[in-house]
Design an enzyme around this catalytic site. Structure first.
Site, PDB file in Angstrom:
ATOM      1  N   TYR A  61      27.584  20.309  17.257  1.00 33.90           N
ATOM      2  CA  TYR A  61      28.048  20.764  15.942  1.00 33.90           C
ATOM      3  C   TYR A  61      26.959  20.565  14.901  1.00 33.90           C
ATOM      4  O   TYR A  61      26.363  19.493  14.780  1.00 33.90           O
ATOM      5  CB  TYR A  61      29.307  19.998  15.512  1.00 33.90           C
ATOM      6  CG  TYR A  61      29.806  20.398  14.140  1.00 33.90           C
ATOM      7  CD1 TYR A  61      30.437  21.622  13.948  1.00 33.90           C
ATOM      8  CD2 TYR A  61      29.626  19.560  13.048  1.00 33.90           C
ATOM      9  CE1 TYR A  61      30.892  22.005  12.686  1.00 33.90           C
ATOM     10  CE2 TYR A  61      30.081  19.929  11.786  1.00 33.90           C
ATOM     11  CZ  TYR A  61      30.699  21.151  11.615  1.00 33.90           C
ATOM     12  OH  TYR A  61      31.137  21.527  10.371  1.00 33.90           O
ATOM     13  N   HIS A  91      28.122  27.990   0.969  1.00 37.86           N
ATOM     14  CA  HIS A  91      28.890  26.873   0.437  1.00 37.86           C
ATOM     15  C   HIS A  91      28.665  26.666  -1.067  1.00 37.86           C
ATOM     16  O   HIS A  91      29.335  25.825  -1.672  1.00 37.86           O
ATOM     17  CB  HIS A  91      28.564  25.591   1.200  1.00 37.86           C
ATOM     18  CG  HIS A  91      29.203  25.541   2.562  1.00 37.86           C
ATOM     19  ND1 HIS A  91      29.013  26.511   3.508  1.00 37.86           N
ATOM     20  CD2 HIS A  91      30.045  24.628   3.139  1.00 37.86           C
ATOM     21  CE1 HIS A  91      29.698  26.218   4.607  1.00 37.86           C
ATOM     22  NE2 HIS A  91      30.342  25.078   4.396  1.00 37.86           N
ATOM     23  N   ASN A 203      26.706  17.596   3.409  1.00 39.61           N
ATOM     24  CA  ASN A 203      27.867  16.954   4.009  1.00 39.61           C
ATOM     25  C   ASN A 203      27.865  15.471   3.662  1.00 39.61           C
ATOM     26  O   ASN A 203      27.180  14.671   4.287  1.00 39.61           O
ATOM     27  CB  ASN A 203      27.836  17.153   5.538  1.00 39.61           C
ATOM     28  CG  ASN A 203      29.198  16.932   6.156  1.00 39.61           C
ATOM     29  OD1 ASN A 203      29.800  15.889   5.990  1.00 39.61           O
ATOM     30  ND2 ASN A 203      29.672  17.932   6.885  1.00 39.61           N
ATOM     31  N   TYR A 287      53.995  -8.808 -26.957  1.00 42.70           N
ATOM     32  CA  TYR A 287      53.399  -8.743 -25.629  1.00 42.70           C
ATOM     33  C   TYR A 287      51.951  -8.244 -25.653  1.00 42.70           C
ATOM     34  O   TYR A 287      51.116  -8.681 -24.856  1.00 42.70           O
ATOM     35  CB  TYR A 287      54.209  -7.794 -24.742  1.00 42.70           C
ATOM     36  CG  TYR A 287      55.491  -8.370 -24.183  1.00 42.70           C
ATOM     37  CD1 TYR A 287      55.987  -9.592 -24.610  1.00 42.70           C
ATOM     38  CD2 TYR A 287      56.202  -7.671 -23.214  1.00 42.70           C
ATOM     39  CE1 TYR A 287      57.166 -10.103 -24.087  1.00 42.70           C
ATOM     40  CE2 TYR A 287      57.389  -8.175 -22.690  1.00 42.70           C
ATOM     41  CZ  TYR A 287      57.868  -9.388 -23.139  1.00 42.70           C
ATOM     42  OH  TYR A 287      59.036  -9.883 -22.628  1.00 42.70           O
ATOM     43  N   ARG A 290      50.200 -11.438 -26.550  1.00 43.51           N
ATOM     44  CA  ARG A 290      50.516 -12.581 -25.692  1.00 43.51           C
ATOM     45  C   ARG A 290      50.142 -12.328 -24.228  1.00 43.51           C
ATOM     46  O   ARG A 290      49.745 -13.230 -23.499  1.00 43.51           O
ATOM     47  CB  ARG A 290      52.009 -12.894 -25.803  1.00 43.51           C
ATOM     48  CG  ARG A 290      52.385 -14.212 -25.167  1.00 43.51           C
ATOM     49  CD  ARG A 290      53.832 -14.627 -25.343  1.00 43.51           C
ATOM     50  NE  ARG A 290      54.719 -13.717 -25.996  1.00 43.51           N
ATOM     51  CZ  ARG A 290      55.974 -13.484 -25.602  1.00 43.51           C
ATOM     52  NH1 ARG A 290      56.455 -14.098 -24.530  1.00 43.51           N
ATOM     53  NH2 ARG A 290      56.751 -12.665 -26.265  1.00 43.51           N
ATOM     54  N   PHE A 347      32.519  11.570   6.363  1.00 42.05           N
ATOM     55  CA  PHE A 347      32.487  12.353   5.124  1.00 42.05           C
ATOM     56  C   PHE A 347      33.801  12.298   4.354  1.00 42.05           C
ATOM     57  O   PHE A 347      33.883  12.773   3.228  1.00 42.05           O
ATOM     58  CB  PHE A 347      32.188  13.818   5.444  1.00 42.05           C
ATOM     59  CG  PHE A 347      33.088  14.386   6.518  1.00 42.05           C
ATOM     60  CD1 PHE A 347      34.441  14.562   6.306  1.00 42.05           C
ATOM     61  CD2 PHE A 347      32.572  14.725   7.759  1.00 42.05           C
ATOM     62  CE1 PHE A 347      35.273  15.070   7.298  1.00 42.05           C
ATOM     63  CE2 PHE A 347      33.398  15.233   8.762  1.00 42.05           C
ATOM     64  CZ  PHE A 347      34.755  15.408   8.523  1.00 42.05           C
ATOM     65  N   GLU A 433      40.214  21.663   8.987  1.00 39.83           N
ATOM     66  CA  GLU A 433      40.157  20.580   8.014  1.00 39.83           C
ATOM     67  C   GLU A 433      41.553  20.454   7.388  1.00 39.83           C
ATOM     68  O   GLU A 433      41.818  20.937   6.288  1.00 39.83           O
ATOM     69  CB  GLU A 433      39.066  20.875   6.993  1.00 39.83           C
ATOM     70  CG  GLU A 433      37.706  20.976   7.669  1.00 39.83           C
ATOM     71  CD  GLU A 433      36.582  21.463   6.766  1.00 39.83           C
ATOM     72  OE1 GLU A 433      36.784  21.514   5.534  1.00 39.83           O
ATOM     73  OE2 GLU A 433      35.509  21.800   7.295  1.00 39.83           O
TER      74      GLU A 433
END
Length: 526
Positions: A61, A91, A203, A287, A290, A347, A433
Protein backbone atom coordinates in the site's frame (compact mmCIF):
# COMPACT_ATOMS: atom_id res chain seq x y z
CA UNK A 1 2.57 40.90 19.89
CA UNK A 2 5.93 39.44 20.96
CA UNK A 3 5.59 36.55 23.39
CA UNK A 4 6.66 37.49 26.90
CA UNK A 5 7.89 33.98 27.68
CA UNK A 6 11.34 33.07 26.34
CA UNK A 7 11.28 30.66 23.38
CA UNK A 8 14.19 29.06 21.50
CA UNK A 9 15.82 30.83 18.54
CA UNK A 10 16.78 27.56 16.83
CA UNK A 11 14.88 24.27 16.78
CA UNK A 12 16.68 21.06 15.81
CA UNK A 13 14.40 18.35 14.45
CA UNK A 14 15.47 14.92 15.62
CA UNK A 15 12.06 13.23 15.74
CA UNK A 16 12.28 12.81 19.50
CA UNK A 17 12.43 16.11 21.39
CA UNK A 18 10.06 18.63 19.77
CA UNK A 19 7.93 20.50 22.32
CA UNK A 20 4.84 22.73 22.06
CA UNK A 21 7.08 25.69 22.90
CA UNK A 22 9.38 24.78 19.98
CA UNK A 23 6.37 24.74 17.67
CA UNK A 24 5.30 28.17 18.94
CA UNK A 25 8.83 29.52 18.41
CA UNK A 26 8.90 28.37 14.78
CA UNK A 27 5.27 29.16 13.99
CA UNK A 28 5.05 32.60 15.58
CA UNK A 29 8.59 33.93 15.71
CA UNK A 30 10.40 32.33 12.79
CA UNK A 31 12.91 30.41 14.88
CA UNK A 32 15.35 28.75 12.50
CA UNK A 33 14.97 25.02 11.89
CA UNK A 34 17.67 22.41 11.40
CA UNK A 35 17.63 18.68 10.69
CA UNK A 36 19.60 16.55 13.11
CA UNK A 37 22.47 14.63 11.45
CA UNK A 38 21.33 11.28 12.88
CA UNK A 39 17.81 11.95 11.62
CA UNK A 40 19.16 12.45 8.11
CA UNK A 41 20.86 9.06 8.26
CA UNK A 42 17.69 7.41 9.53
CA UNK A 43 15.75 8.84 6.62
CA UNK A 44 18.35 7.56 4.17
CA UNK A 45 18.10 4.06 5.67
CA UNK A 46 14.30 4.21 5.54
CA UNK A 47 14.39 5.27 1.89
CA UNK A 48 16.69 2.36 1.04
CA UNK A 49 14.17 -0.01 2.59
CA UNK A 50 11.40 1.36 0.37
CA UNK A 51 13.57 0.81 -2.68
CA UNK A 52 14.21 -2.78 -1.62
CA UNK A 53 10.48 -3.43 -1.29
CA UNK A 54 9.84 -1.85 -4.67
CA UNK A 55 12.48 -4.10 -6.24
CA UNK A 56 10.81 -7.17 -4.71
CA UNK A 57 7.59 -6.56 -6.68
CA UNK A 58 5.41 -7.24 -3.61
CA UNK A 59 2.11 -5.28 -3.62
CA UNK A 60 2.52 -2.71 -0.83
CA UNK A 61 0.00 0.00 0.00
CA UNK A 62 1.20 3.46 -0.92
CA UNK A 63 4.20 2.16 -2.82
CA UNK A 64 2.72 0.35 -5.82
CA UNK A 65 -1.04 0.33 -5.15
CA UNK A 66 -3.91 2.81 -5.28
CA UNK A 67 -5.23 4.55 -2.19
CA UNK A 68 -8.26 4.18 0.09
CA UNK A 69 -10.94 2.12 -1.65
CA UNK A 70 -8.54 1.62 -4.59
CA UNK A 71 -6.02 -0.27 -2.47
CA UNK A 72 -6.39 -3.41 -4.58
CA UNK A 73 -5.39 -1.59 -7.78
CA UNK A 74 -1.81 -2.45 -8.79
CA UNK A 75 0.33 0.38 -10.20
CA UNK A 76 2.94 -0.41 -12.86
CA UNK A 77 6.56 0.48 -12.07
CA UNK A 78 6.73 3.16 -14.75
CA UNK A 79 3.70 4.95 -13.25
CA UNK A 80 4.80 5.00 -9.61
CA UNK A 81 6.24 8.53 -9.61
CA UNK A 82 3.18 9.83 -11.45
CA UNK A 83 1.04 8.11 -8.80
CA UNK A 84 2.63 10.20 -6.05
CA UNK A 85 2.15 13.46 -7.96
CA UNK A 86 -1.48 12.57 -8.71
CA UNK A 87 -1.99 11.80 -5.02
CA UNK A 88 -0.89 15.25 -3.92
CA UNK A 89 -2.91 16.96 -6.66
CA UNK A 90 -6.11 15.01 -6.08
CA UNK A 91 -5.99 15.40 -2.31
CA UNK A 92 -5.60 19.18 -2.55
CA UNK A 93 -9.36 19.53 -2.29
CA UNK A 94 -9.78 21.65 0.83
CA UNK A 95 -12.30 24.40 1.40
CA UNK A 96 -13.04 27.20 3.84
CA UNK A 97 -10.79 29.98 5.07
CA UNK A 98 -7.08 29.82 4.45
CA UNK A 99 -4.92 28.84 7.39
CA UNK A 100 -2.97 31.72 8.90
CA UNK A 101 0.79 32.01 8.48
CA UNK A 102 1.23 30.79 12.07
CA UNK A 103 -1.03 27.78 11.54
CA UNK A 104 0.73 26.78 8.31
CA UNK A 105 4.15 26.99 9.93
CA UNK A 106 2.99 24.87 12.88
CA UNK A 107 1.89 22.18 10.43
CA UNK A 108 5.12 22.34 8.41
CA UNK A 109 7.49 22.02 11.34
CA UNK A 110 5.57 19.18 12.97
CA UNK A 111 5.42 17.26 9.67
CA UNK A 112 9.16 17.64 9.15
CA UNK A 113 9.79 16.34 12.66
CA UNK A 114 7.75 13.16 12.28
CA UNK A 115 9.41 12.44 8.92
CA UNK A 116 12.77 12.86 10.67
CA UNK A 117 12.08 9.77 12.78
CA UNK A 118 12.90 7.66 9.75
CA UNK A 119 9.89 5.38 9.34
CA UNK A 120 8.23 7.06 6.36
CA UNK A 121 10.49 6.09 3.46
CA UNK A 122 11.06 9.66 2.30
CA UNK A 123 14.40 11.01 1.07
CA UNK A 124 16.04 13.52 3.42
CA UNK A 125 16.41 15.85 0.43
CA UNK A 126 12.63 16.26 0.32
CA UNK A 127 12.39 17.04 4.03
CA UNK A 128 15.27 19.47 3.65
CA UNK A 129 13.21 21.45 1.11
CA UNK A 130 10.34 21.59 3.62
CA UNK A 131 12.74 22.88 6.29
CA UNK A 132 14.21 25.41 3.85
CA UNK A 133 10.72 26.68 3.08
CA UNK A 134 10.28 27.40 6.79
CA UNK A 135 13.64 29.16 7.04
CA UNK A 136 13.13 31.16 3.84
CA UNK A 137 9.54 32.15 4.62
CA UNK A 138 7.73 30.21 1.88
CA UNK A 139 4.25 29.52 3.24
CA UNK A 140 1.85 27.38 1.21
CA UNK A 141 -1.72 28.55 0.79
CA UNK A 142 -3.67 25.90 2.72
CA UNK A 143 -7.42 25.60 2.97
CA UNK A 144 -8.48 24.91 6.55
CA UNK A 145 -11.31 22.42 5.95
CA UNK A 146 -11.03 18.96 4.47
CA UNK A 147 -9.41 16.92 7.22
CA UNK A 148 -11.36 14.10 8.87
CA UNK A 149 -8.53 13.34 11.28
CA UNK A 150 -8.07 9.84 9.87
CA UNK A 151 -5.61 8.95 7.18
CA UNK A 152 -4.40 12.07 8.92
CA UNK A 153 -5.06 15.65 7.93
CA UNK A 154 -5.01 14.75 4.25
CA UNK A 155 -6.35 17.79 2.42
CA UNK A 156 -4.47 20.47 4.41
CA UNK A 157 -1.19 18.52 4.19
CA UNK A 158 -1.75 17.98 0.46
CA UNK A 159 -2.06 21.73 -0.09
CA UNK A 160 1.24 22.10 1.78
CA UNK A 161 2.91 19.37 -0.29
CA UNK A 162 1.61 20.84 -3.54
CA UNK A 163 4.07 23.72 -3.22
CA UNK A 164 7.00 21.32 -2.76
CA UNK A 165 6.36 20.00 -6.27
CA UNK A 166 6.12 23.52 -7.68
CA UNK A 167 2.34 23.71 -7.85
CA UNK A 168 -0.38 25.38 -5.80
CA UNK A 169 0.27 28.81 -4.29
CA UNK A 170 2.38 30.24 -1.49
CA UNK A 171 2.98 33.51 0.33
CA UNK A 172 6.49 34.98 0.44
CA UNK A 173 7.09 38.30 2.22
CA UNK A 174 3.40 39.09 2.10
CA UNK A 175 3.08 38.46 -1.65
CA UNK A 176 1.16 35.58 -3.24
CA UNK A 177 2.99 33.49 -5.85
CA UNK A 178 2.54 30.25 -7.74
CA UNK A 179 4.24 27.35 -5.97
CA UNK A 180 7.02 27.24 -8.56
CA UNK A 181 7.74 30.98 -8.38
CA UNK A 182 7.60 30.95 -4.58
CA UNK A 183 10.25 28.22 -4.39
CA UNK A 184 12.50 29.87 -6.95
CA UNK A 185 12.25 33.24 -5.19
CA UNK A 186 13.83 31.50 -2.19
CA UNK A 187 16.50 29.75 -4.27
CA UNK A 188 14.75 26.38 -4.05
CA UNK A 189 13.87 23.85 -6.75
CA UNK A 190 10.62 21.90 -6.95
CA UNK A 191 10.79 18.26 -5.89
CA UNK A 192 10.03 15.29 -8.13
CA UNK A 193 8.36 12.78 -5.84
CA UNK A 194 9.44 9.17 -5.85
CA UNK A 195 7.55 6.11 -4.63
CA UNK A 196 5.83 6.53 -1.25
CA UNK A 197 6.92 10.17 -0.86
CA UNK A 198 3.62 11.85 -1.69
CA UNK A 199 1.87 9.67 0.85
CA UNK A 200 4.62 10.34 3.39
CA UNK A 201 4.01 14.08 3.07
CA UNK A 202 0.23 14.06 3.44
CA UNK A 203 -0.57 11.13 5.73
CA UNK A 204 -0.37 12.29 9.34
CA UNK A 205 -1.91 14.36 12.13
CA UNK A 206 0.19 17.49 11.71
CA UNK A 207 -2.57 20.05 11.26
CA UNK A 208 -4.11 18.70 14.46
CA UNK A 209 -0.94 18.49 16.52
CA UNK A 210 0.46 21.78 15.23
CA UNK A 211 -2.65 23.68 16.27
CA UNK A 212 -2.92 21.66 19.49
CA UNK A 213 0.63 22.71 20.38
CA UNK A 214 -0.26 26.39 20.03
CA UNK A 215 -3.44 25.79 22.03
CA UNK A 216 -1.56 24.16 24.91
CA UNK A 217 0.96 27.02 25.13
CA UNK A 218 -1.84 29.61 25.06
CA UNK A 219 -4.17 27.74 27.40
CA UNK A 220 -1.56 27.39 30.13
CA UNK A 221 -0.94 31.13 30.04
CA UNK A 222 -4.67 31.84 30.03
CA UNK A 223 -5.20 29.74 33.17
CA UNK A 224 -2.38 31.61 34.94
CA UNK A 225 -3.95 34.91 33.90
CA UNK A 226 -7.39 33.71 35.06
CA UNK A 227 -5.96 32.94 38.51
CA UNK A 228 -4.56 36.47 38.57
CA UNK A 229 -7.82 38.01 37.35
CA UNK A 230 -9.76 36.09 40.00
CA UNK A 231 -7.35 37.16 42.73
CA UNK A 232 -7.70 40.80 41.68
CA UNK A 233 -11.49 40.53 41.56
CA UNK A 234 -11.48 38.94 45.02
CA UNK A 235 -9.67 41.97 46.39
CA UNK A 236 -11.69 44.72 44.69
CA UNK A 237 -15.03 43.09 45.63
CA UNK A 238 -13.88 42.82 49.26
CA UNK A 239 -13.81 39.04 49.15
CA UNK A 240 -11.62 36.66 51.10
CA UNK A 241 -8.84 34.26 50.21
CA UNK A 242 -9.68 31.98 53.12
CA UNK A 243 -11.01 29.57 50.48
CA UNK A 244 -7.41 29.12 49.33
CA UNK A 245 -6.04 27.90 52.66
CA UNK A 246 -3.81 24.83 52.09
CA UNK A 247 -5.76 22.76 54.63
CA UNK A 248 -8.83 22.92 52.38
CA UNK A 249 -6.97 21.57 49.38
CA UNK A 250 -4.97 18.99 51.30
CA UNK A 251 -8.21 17.11 51.92
CA UNK A 252 -9.13 17.22 48.22
CA UNK A 253 -5.67 17.14 46.65
CA UNK A 254 -6.26 17.55 42.92
CA UNK A 255 -2.99 18.95 41.51
CA UNK A 256 -4.54 21.81 39.55
CA UNK A 257 -6.78 22.83 42.43
CA UNK A 258 -3.80 23.04 44.76
CA UNK A 259 -1.83 25.05 42.20
CA UNK A 260 -4.56 27.61 41.59
CA UNK A 261 -5.22 28.04 45.32
CA UNK A 262 -1.51 28.57 45.95
CA UNK A 263 -1.36 31.08 43.08
CA UNK A 264 -4.14 33.21 44.58
CA UNK A 265 -2.37 33.19 47.95
CA UNK A 266 0.94 34.25 46.37
CA UNK A 267 -0.68 36.95 44.26
CA UNK A 268 -2.45 38.59 47.20
CA UNK A 269 0.43 38.52 49.68
CA UNK A 270 0.84 41.94 51.28
CA UNK A 271 -2.69 43.07 50.40
CA UNK A 272 -4.00 45.68 52.81
CA UNK A 273 -7.30 45.47 50.94
CA UNK A 274 -7.86 41.95 52.26
CA UNK A 275 -6.74 42.98 55.75
CA UNK A 276 -9.16 45.92 55.78
CA UNK A 277 -12.30 43.81 56.05
CA UNK A 278 -11.23 40.61 57.82
CA UNK A 279 -13.80 41.23 60.54
CA UNK A 280 -16.74 42.07 58.27
CA UNK A 281 -20.10 40.31 58.64
CA UNK A 282 -20.11 38.59 55.23
CA UNK A 283 -20.26 34.81 55.79
CA UNK A 284 -19.08 33.64 52.39
CA UNK A 285 -18.37 34.81 48.85
CA UNK A 286 -20.25 33.85 45.71
CA UNK A 287 -19.19 30.66 43.97
CA UNK A 288 -17.34 32.51 41.19
CA UNK A 289 -14.88 33.71 43.84
CA UNK A 290 -15.11 31.01 46.48
CA UNK A 291 -14.76 28.10 44.01
CA UNK A 292 -12.00 29.58 41.86
CA UNK A 293 -9.42 26.96 42.89
CA UNK A 294 -11.78 24.09 42.15
CA UNK A 295 -12.82 25.40 38.71
CA UNK A 296 -9.52 26.86 37.51
CA UNK A 297 -7.72 23.85 38.93
CA UNK A 298 -9.88 21.41 36.99
CA UNK A 299 -9.11 23.39 33.84
CA UNK A 300 -5.39 23.16 34.63
CA UNK A 301 -5.67 19.41 34.89
CA UNK A 302 -7.55 19.18 31.58
CA UNK A 303 -4.91 21.22 29.77
CA UNK A 304 -2.17 19.11 31.37
CA UNK A 305 -3.89 15.98 30.07
CA UNK A 306 -3.85 17.44 26.57
CA UNK A 307 -0.18 18.49 26.84
CA UNK A 308 0.73 14.89 27.64
CA UNK A 309 -0.86 13.67 24.40
CA UNK A 310 0.56 16.54 22.33
CA UNK A 311 4.12 15.91 23.52
CA UNK A 312 3.81 12.24 22.58
CA UNK A 313 2.21 13.01 19.21
CA UNK A 314 4.81 15.61 18.26
CA UNK A 315 7.50 12.93 18.37
CA UNK A 316 5.51 10.03 16.98
CA UNK A 317 5.22 8.46 13.54
CA UNK A 318 1.71 9.07 12.20
CA UNK A 319 2.33 7.82 8.67
CA UNK A 320 0.87 4.88 6.77
CA UNK A 321 2.30 2.54 5.75
CA UNK A 322 5.25 2.41 8.15
CA UNK A 323 8.67 1.29 6.97
CA UNK A 324 10.56 -0.95 9.42
CA UNK A 325 13.81 -2.92 9.23
CA UNK A 326 13.38 -6.62 8.53
CA UNK A 327 12.57 -8.53 11.70
CA UNK A 328 11.22 -5.50 13.55
CA UNK A 329 7.62 -6.63 13.04
CA UNK A 330 5.68 -9.85 12.54
CA UNK A 331 7.19 -11.95 9.74
CA UNK A 332 3.82 -11.91 7.95
CA UNK A 333 4.27 -8.20 7.18
CA UNK A 334 4.93 -7.61 3.46
CA UNK A 335 8.51 -6.77 2.55
CA UNK A 336 11.93 -8.18 1.81
CA UNK A 337 14.79 -9.55 3.83
CA UNK A 338 15.89 -5.96 4.60
CA UNK A 339 12.58 -4.22 5.16
CA UNK A 340 8.95 -4.58 6.15
CA UNK A 341 6.22 -2.14 5.14
CA UNK A 342 3.22 -2.34 7.42
CA UNK A 343 -0.19 -0.78 6.89
CA UNK A 344 -1.72 0.35 10.19
CA UNK A 345 -3.62 3.23 11.77
CA UNK A 346 -1.25 5.67 13.47
CA UNK A 347 -2.76 8.43 11.35
CA UNK A 348 -6.01 8.26 13.35
CA UNK A 349 -6.38 11.47 15.35
CA UNK A 350 -8.50 10.12 18.21
CA UNK A 351 -5.78 10.47 20.91
CA UNK A 352 -5.78 14.21 20.21
CA UNK A 353 -9.41 14.73 19.20
CA UNK A 354 -10.94 13.55 22.48
CA UNK A 355 -8.53 15.55 24.62
CA UNK A 356 -8.81 18.65 22.44
CA UNK A 357 -12.58 18.68 22.84
CA UNK A 358 -12.23 18.10 26.57
CA UNK A 359 -9.65 20.87 26.99
CA UNK A 360 -11.61 23.33 24.84
CA UNK A 361 -14.70 22.62 26.93
CA UNK A 362 -12.69 23.10 30.10
CA UNK A 363 -11.35 26.44 28.89
CA UNK A 364 -14.91 27.48 28.11
CA UNK A 365 -15.76 26.84 31.78
CA UNK A 366 -12.83 29.07 32.74
CA UNK A 367 -14.42 31.78 30.62
CA UNK A 368 -17.82 31.18 32.18
CA UNK A 369 -16.63 31.72 35.75
CA UNK A 370 -14.53 34.71 34.69
CA UNK A 371 -17.53 36.38 33.07
CA UNK A 372 -19.54 35.88 36.30
CA UNK A 373 -16.80 37.63 38.29
CA UNK A 374 -16.88 40.48 35.79
CA UNK A 375 -20.61 40.79 36.46
CA UNK A 376 -19.94 41.10 40.19
CA UNK A 377 -17.82 44.19 39.52
CA UNK A 378 -20.24 45.80 37.05
CA UNK A 379 -23.75 44.86 38.20
CA UNK A 380 -25.18 47.46 40.61
CA UNK A 381 -27.53 44.82 42.03
CA UNK A 382 -24.73 42.57 43.32
CA UNK A 383 -21.53 44.61 43.61
CA UNK A 384 -20.02 46.32 46.62
CA UNK A 385 -21.55 49.70 47.40
CA UNK A 386 -18.27 51.57 46.95
CA UNK A 387 -18.09 50.59 43.25
CA UNK A 388 -20.16 52.75 40.90
CA UNK A 389 -22.45 50.97 38.40
CA UNK A 390 -20.45 49.63 35.45
CA UNK A 391 -17.31 51.08 37.03
CA UNK A 392 -17.86 54.62 35.87
CA UNK A 393 -18.78 57.80 37.67
CA UNK A 394 -21.91 59.53 36.41
CA UNK A 395 -23.37 56.19 35.28
CA UNK A 396 -26.34 56.72 33.04
CA UNK A 397 -24.59 59.57 31.31
CA UNK A 398 -21.72 57.11 30.89
CA UNK A 399 -21.89 53.36 30.23
CA UNK A 400 -18.38 52.45 31.40
CA UNK A 401 -17.55 48.79 30.88
CA UNK A 402 -21.16 47.73 30.33
CA UNK A 403 -20.70 46.65 26.70
CA UNK A 404 -17.34 45.02 27.33
CA UNK A 405 -19.32 42.46 29.30
CA UNK A 406 -21.65 42.05 26.31
CA UNK A 407 -18.64 41.14 24.20
CA UNK A 408 -17.46 38.66 26.81
CA UNK A 409 -20.93 37.09 26.86
CA UNK A 410 -21.03 36.86 23.05
CA UNK A 411 -17.61 35.17 22.93
CA UNK A 412 -18.65 32.77 25.69
CA UNK A 413 -21.73 31.83 23.68
CA UNK A 414 -19.57 31.09 20.65
CA UNK A 415 -17.33 28.83 22.73
CA UNK A 416 -20.36 26.96 24.04
CA UNK A 417 -21.72 26.46 20.52
CA UNK A 418 -18.85 24.33 19.22
CA UNK A 419 -19.86 20.98 20.68
CA UNK A 420 -17.57 17.96 20.38
CA UNK A 421 -16.48 17.14 16.80
CA UNK A 422 -14.74 13.99 18.05
CA UNK A 423 -18.11 12.38 18.77
CA UNK A 424 -19.00 12.47 15.08
CA UNK A 425 -17.82 10.16 12.29
CA UNK A 426 -18.77 10.20 8.62
CA UNK A 427 -17.53 7.17 6.60
CA UNK A 428 -15.69 7.98 3.34
CA UNK A 429 -13.61 6.38 0.57
CA UNK A 430 -16.20 3.80 -0.36
CA UNK A 431 -16.47 2.59 3.24
CA UNK A 432 -12.75 1.77 3.55
CA UNK A 433 -12.34 4.67 5.96
CA UNK A 434 -15.45 3.90 7.97
CA UNK A 435 -14.54 5.60 11.28
CA UNK A 436 -12.80 8.96 11.49
CA UNK A 437 -11.82 11.22 14.41
CA UNK A 438 -12.56 14.76 13.15
CA UNK A 439 -9.47 15.85 15.08
CA UNK A 440 -8.70 18.63 12.61
CA UNK A 441 -12.00 20.32 13.37
CA UNK A 442 -11.44 19.83 17.09
CA UNK A 443 -8.11 21.64 16.75
CA UNK A 444 -9.58 24.48 14.70
CA UNK A 445 -12.35 24.93 17.27
CA UNK A 446 -9.87 24.89 20.14
CA UNK A 447 -7.88 27.69 18.50
CA UNK A 448 -10.98 29.91 18.41
CA UNK A 449 -11.84 29.00 22.00
CA UNK A 450 -8.36 30.05 23.20
CA UNK A 451 -8.62 33.40 21.43
CA UNK A 452 -12.12 34.02 22.82
CA UNK A 453 -11.27 33.02 26.37
CA UNK A 454 -8.17 35.21 26.39
CA UNK A 455 -10.44 38.16 25.59
CA UNK A 456 -13.00 37.18 28.25
CA UNK A 457 -10.29 36.97 30.91
CA UNK A 458 -8.87 40.22 29.54
CA UNK A 459 -12.24 41.90 30.16
CA UNK A 460 -12.17 40.75 33.78
CA UNK A 461 -8.65 42.13 34.16
CA UNK A 462 -9.68 45.48 32.67
CA UNK A 463 -12.61 45.66 35.08
CA UNK A 464 -10.46 44.61 38.03
CA UNK A 465 -7.91 47.32 37.26
CA UNK A 466 -10.70 49.88 36.90
CA UNK A 467 -12.35 48.79 40.16
CA UNK A 468 -9.02 49.25 41.92
CA UNK A 469 -9.19 52.95 41.00
CA UNK A 470 -12.05 53.28 43.50
CA UNK A 471 -10.29 51.72 46.50
CA UNK A 472 -10.07 53.90 49.57
CA UNK A 473 -6.90 55.89 50.01
CA UNK A 474 -4.19 53.93 51.75
CA UNK A 475 -5.37 50.51 50.62
CA UNK A 476 -2.86 48.55 48.55
CA UNK A 477 -3.30 45.49 46.37
CA UNK A 478 -1.16 42.42 46.89
CA UNK A 479 2.33 42.31 45.41
CA UNK A 480 1.22 40.05 42.57
CA UNK A 481 -2.17 41.59 41.91
CA UNK A 482 -0.58 45.02 42.01
CA UNK A 483 1.85 43.93 39.30
CA UNK A 484 -1.07 42.61 37.26
CA UNK A 485 -2.89 45.94 37.63
CA UNK A 486 0.29 47.73 36.51
CA UNK A 487 0.61 45.44 33.47
CA UNK A 488 -2.92 46.41 32.44
CA UNK A 489 -2.19 50.08 33.07
CA UNK A 490 0.91 49.87 30.88
CA UNK A 491 -1.38 49.48 27.84
CA UNK A 492 -4.79 50.79 29.00
CA UNK A 493 -5.33 53.99 31.01
CA UNK A 494 -8.09 54.35 33.63
CA UNK A 495 -11.57 54.84 32.18
CA UNK A 496 -12.24 58.46 33.11
CA UNK A 497 -14.88 58.93 30.42
CA UNK A 498 -16.57 56.77 27.78
CA UNK A 499 -14.38 55.89 24.80
CA UNK A 500 -14.18 53.11 22.20
CA UNK A 501 -12.90 49.97 23.94
CA UNK A 502 -12.29 47.54 21.06
CA UNK A 503 -8.55 48.19 20.82
CA UNK A 504 -8.19 48.00 24.59
CA UNK A 505 -9.93 44.63 24.70
CA UNK A 506 -7.46 43.39 22.10
CA UNK A 507 -4.51 44.72 24.11
CA UNK A 508 -5.74 42.98 27.25
CA UNK A 509 -6.34 39.74 25.34
CA UNK A 510 -2.78 39.81 24.01
CA UNK A 511 -1.40 40.33 27.52
CA UNK A 512 -3.22 37.17 28.56
CA UNK A 513 -2.51 34.92 25.56
CA UNK A 514 1.10 35.82 24.92
CA UNK A 515 2.33 35.55 28.48
CA UNK A 516 2.76 39.17 29.62
CA UNK A 517 0.49 38.69 32.64
CA UNK A 518 2.44 35.57 33.63
CA UNK A 519 5.72 37.45 33.13
CA UNK A 520 4.57 40.43 35.22
CA UNK A 521 3.66 38.10 38.07
CA UNK A 522 6.99 36.31 37.83
CA UNK A 523 8.96 39.57 37.88
CA UNK A 524 7.03 40.79 40.94
CA UNK A 525 7.18 37.60 42.99
CA UNK A 526 10.57 36.10 42.11
Amino acid sequence: MREATALPDTVVLDGASLTPEDVAAVARHDASVELDADAIERMRDSRARVESVLDSGEPVYGVNTGFGHLVETHIDREDIERLQTNLVRSHSAGAGRELTRTEVRSMMVTRANTLAKGYSGIRPEVVDVLVSMLNEGVHPVVRSRGSLGASGDLAPLAHMALVLIGEGEAHVDGERYSGDDALRSAGLEPVTLKSKEGLALINGTQLTVGLASLFVVDAERIVDAADAAGALTTEVTMGTTANCDPAIHDVRPHPGQRESAAAVRRLTEGSTVLESHKDCERVQDAYSIRCLPQVNGAVRDAVSHLREAVEIELNSVTDNPLVFPAGAVDERAPGTDVAAVVSAGNFHGEPLALRLDYAAGALTELAAISERRTDRMLNPDVQESYLPPFLTEHSGLRSGYMIAQYTAAALLNECRSFGRPSLDSTPVSGGQEDHVSMSGQSALNARVVAENVATIVGVELLCGAQAAEFLADGLELGTGTGAVRDAIRSVVPPLDDDRPLDGELEEASDLVRFGAIRAAIGDALD
